[in-house]
Design a protein around this motif. Sequence first.
Motif, short mmCIF file in Angstrom:
data_model
loop_
_atom_site.label_atom_id
_atom_site.label_comp_id
_atom_site.label_asym_id
_atom_site.label_seq_id
_atom_site.Cartn_x
_atom_site.Cartn_y
_atom_site.Cartn_z
N ARG A 171 0.83 -1.20 0.00
CA ARG A 171 0.00 0.00 0.00
C ARG A 171 0.87 1.26 0.00
NH1 ARG A 171 -2.97 -0.42 4.75
NH2 ARG A 171 -4.46 -1.83 3.80
N LEU A 172 1.92 1.26 0.83
CA LEU A 172 2.79 2.44 0.92
C LEU A 172 3.50 2.73 -0.40
CD1 LEU A 172 4.35 1.98 4.48
CD2 LEU A 172 2.89 3.86 3.72
N ILE A 173 3.88 1.67 -1.10
CA ILE A 173 4.55 1.89 -2.40
C ILE A 173 3.57 2.53 -3.38
CG2 ILE A 173 5.61 0.75 -4.40
CD1 ILE A 173 6.75 -1.33 -2.40
N TYR A 174 2.33 2.01 -3.41
CA TYR A 174 1.34 2.60 -4.33
C TYR A 174 1.05 4.05 -3.96
CZ TYR A 174 0.15 -1.76 -6.75
OH TYR A 174 0.19 -2.88 -7.53
N ILE A 175 0.89 4.31 -2.67
CA ILE A 175 0.51 5.67 -2.24
C ILE A 175 1.66 6.66 -2.46
CG2 ILE A 175 -0.07 7.09 -0.21
CD1 ILE A 175 -1.67 4.70 0.85
N ASN A 176 2.87 6.28 -2.07
CA ASN A 176 3.99 7.22 -2.13
C ASN A 176 4.66 7.29 -3.50
OD1 ASN A 176 4.66 8.30 0.77
ND2 ASN A 176 4.02 6.17 0.97
N GLY A 177 4.62 6.20 -4.23
CA GLY A 177 5.26 6.17 -5.55
C GLY A 177 6.75 5.90 -5.44
N GLY A 200 9.30 7.60 -6.41
CA GLY A 200 10.16 8.73 -6.02
C GLY A 200 10.26 8.92 -4.51
N LYS A 201 9.33 8.35 -3.76
CA LYS A 201 9.35 8.59 -2.31
C LYS A 201 9.55 7.28 -1.54
CE LYS A 201 6.68 12.81 -2.00
NZ LYS A 201 5.42 13.38 -1.54
N CYS A 202 10.44 6.44 -2.03
CA CYS A 202 10.66 5.16 -1.36
C CYS A 202 11.25 5.35 0.04
CB CYS A 202 11.53 4.24 -2.21
SG CYS A 202 10.49 3.27 -3.32
N ASN A 203 12.00 6.44 0.24
CA ASN A 203 12.54 6.66 1.59
C ASN A 203 11.41 6.88 2.59
OD1 ASN A 203 15.14 6.26 0.89
ND2 ASN A 203 15.60 8.44 0.54
N ASP A 204 10.33 7.54 2.15
CA ASP A 204 9.17 7.72 3.04
C ASP A 204 8.52 6.36 3.33
OD1 ASP A 204 9.75 10.33 2.77
OD2 ASP A 204 7.94 10.89 1.65
N VAL A 205 8.51 5.50 2.30
CA VAL A 205 7.95 4.15 2.49
C VAL A 205 8.75 3.43 3.58
CG1 VAL A 205 7.64 1.88 1.40
CG2 VAL A 205 7.15 3.95 0.10
N PHE A 206 10.08 3.51 3.47
CA PHE A 206 10.93 2.78 4.43
C PHE A 206 10.71 3.32 5.85
CE2 PHE A 206 14.21 2.28 0.75
CZ PHE A 206 13.35 1.38 0.14
N GLU A 207 10.58 4.63 5.98
CA GLU A 207 10.37 5.24 7.31
C GLU A 207 9.05 4.78 7.92
OE1 GLU A 207 12.09 7.08 9.60
OE2 GLU A 207 13.67 6.37 8.24
N GLU A 208 8.01 4.88 7.11
CA GLU A 208 6.66 4.55 7.60
C GLU A 208 6.54 3.06 7.93
OE1 GLU A 208 2.98 5.46 8.84
OE2 GLU A 208 4.58 6.88 8.34
N LEU A 209 7.23 2.24 7.15
CA LEU A 209 7.16 0.79 7.33
C LEU A 209 7.85 0.33 8.62
CD1 LEU A 209 5.85 -1.46 5.70
CD2 LEU A 209 7.97 -1.72 4.42
N LYS A 210 8.70 1.18 9.17
CA LYS A 210 9.40 0.82 10.42
C LYS A 210 8.43 0.70 11.58
CE LYS A 210 13.98 2.82 9.88
NZ LYS A 210 14.66 4.10 9.96
N LYS A 211 7.30 1.43 11.48
CA LYS A 211 6.36 1.46 12.62
C LYS A 211 5.61 0.13 12.72
CE LYS A 211 5.75 6.36 11.83
NZ LYS A 211 4.90 7.33 11.12
N ASN A 260 7.91 1.17 -12.63
CA ASN A 260 6.78 1.84 -11.97
C ASN A 260 6.39 1.06 -10.70
OD1 ASN A 260 5.07 -0.32 -12.62
ND2 ASN A 260 4.38 0.65 -14.52
N GLU A 261 5.42 1.58 -9.96
CA GLU A 261 5.06 1.01 -8.65
C GLU A 261 4.56 -0.44 -8.78
OE1 GLU A 261 3.75 3.90 -9.82
OE2 GLU A 261 5.00 5.27 -8.65
N ASP A 262 3.72 -0.65 -9.79
CA ASP A 262 3.11 -1.97 -9.95
C ASP A 262 4.18 -3.04 -10.23
OD1 ASP A 262 0.59 -3.09 -9.80
OD2 ASP A 262 0.50 -3.40 -11.96
N SER A 263 5.09 -2.67 -11.10
CA SER A 263 6.14 -3.62 -11.46
C SER A 263 7.10 -3.85 -10.29
CB SER A 263 6.88 -3.07 -12.68
OG SER A 263 7.89 -3.95 -13.07
#
Length: 305
Positions: free
Chosen positions: A98-104, A106-117, A168-171
């Motif tokens: 879900r985080l990858i689809y939402i953030n895209g 370009g924002k994988c660092n945000d994905v990694f941060e959020e996923l830590k929780k 892309n995100e899906d791939s």
Amino acid sequence: MYFLNSEEKKHLLKGYLPKSRKIHIDEDLRGWNWNQPPLAPIYDIKLPLYEIANKYCSTCRDVYLRKVENVKAKQNLDMILGVIFHEALVNFIIKAKRLIYINGIGKCNDVFEELKKVDFSPLDRRKDLISPEEMEDAKNKVNFIWNYEYGQVISRIQDVLSRQPYINEDSLISLALPVVVEQKLDGSFLGLSKYLSADAFTMSEPMVVDLKFGKKKDFHRLCTTGYALVMESVFEFPVNVGCIVYGNFKNNRLIIEKDFHIIDDELREWFIEERDERMHMVFEGIDPGLAEECYDTCPYYADCH
Ligand code: SF4
């Protein structure tokens, strides 16, 4: 826990897969032949797959009590913890996608941060079922599972991103997280429930994966076999390999062991025999009697003794 390390991948690609493609599977034992013997169900009843694949009680009196006598028993601690750990893992995989689809991309660092929780909601939902000490212990274990998955998934995503600059995100999801968790399946062609849920199905190769927390048992392979037959009946493609992932906690560590196996004729016949026996027992209301050795955490201990 569902992803393979390089050694496991090698064993699968150079061992189990080529072997499974060469091995002869009797056509009558393929799920797509569900409309003829021996796969066609003899009785017009539907059973959940776990009622056939779980043989913790050697006579299956637990199934009789549930299905014929309508006895409801409380889950034991191992069962509750198993559900919590399963749910934690499912939540992790879904959250990552879900985080990858939402953030895209370009924002994988945000994905990694959020996923830590860590998501402790599977524990919160069951806080009335276990003691505060058990809850604390379970919390630690959910933490282990989450952190283990975090390390695995982050490195898989980074690996794909480093090799595919235009992805892309899906791939990215299909390459880094090639697994469907809680795959819903209609087992009714084989006399099973319409609402089955396989723990995981890997897309890189049609392989059913089942996750267990606890000791290895030979009958665990009945579960992957049952799901393989159901998948063949629904999708009409061969499912030849199963894998049971065992998670155990030792010395403050999560230990993972994988049992790969070919879903061969022997396992298929065993599953069908168990299904027919269980159906006969439930349809005719036959009490199979006590097991020779009852385990003391059996939820039906008080009902049987
Ligand atoms: S108490 Fe024994 S016989 Fe009864 S369900 Fe449990 S294992 Fe089976």
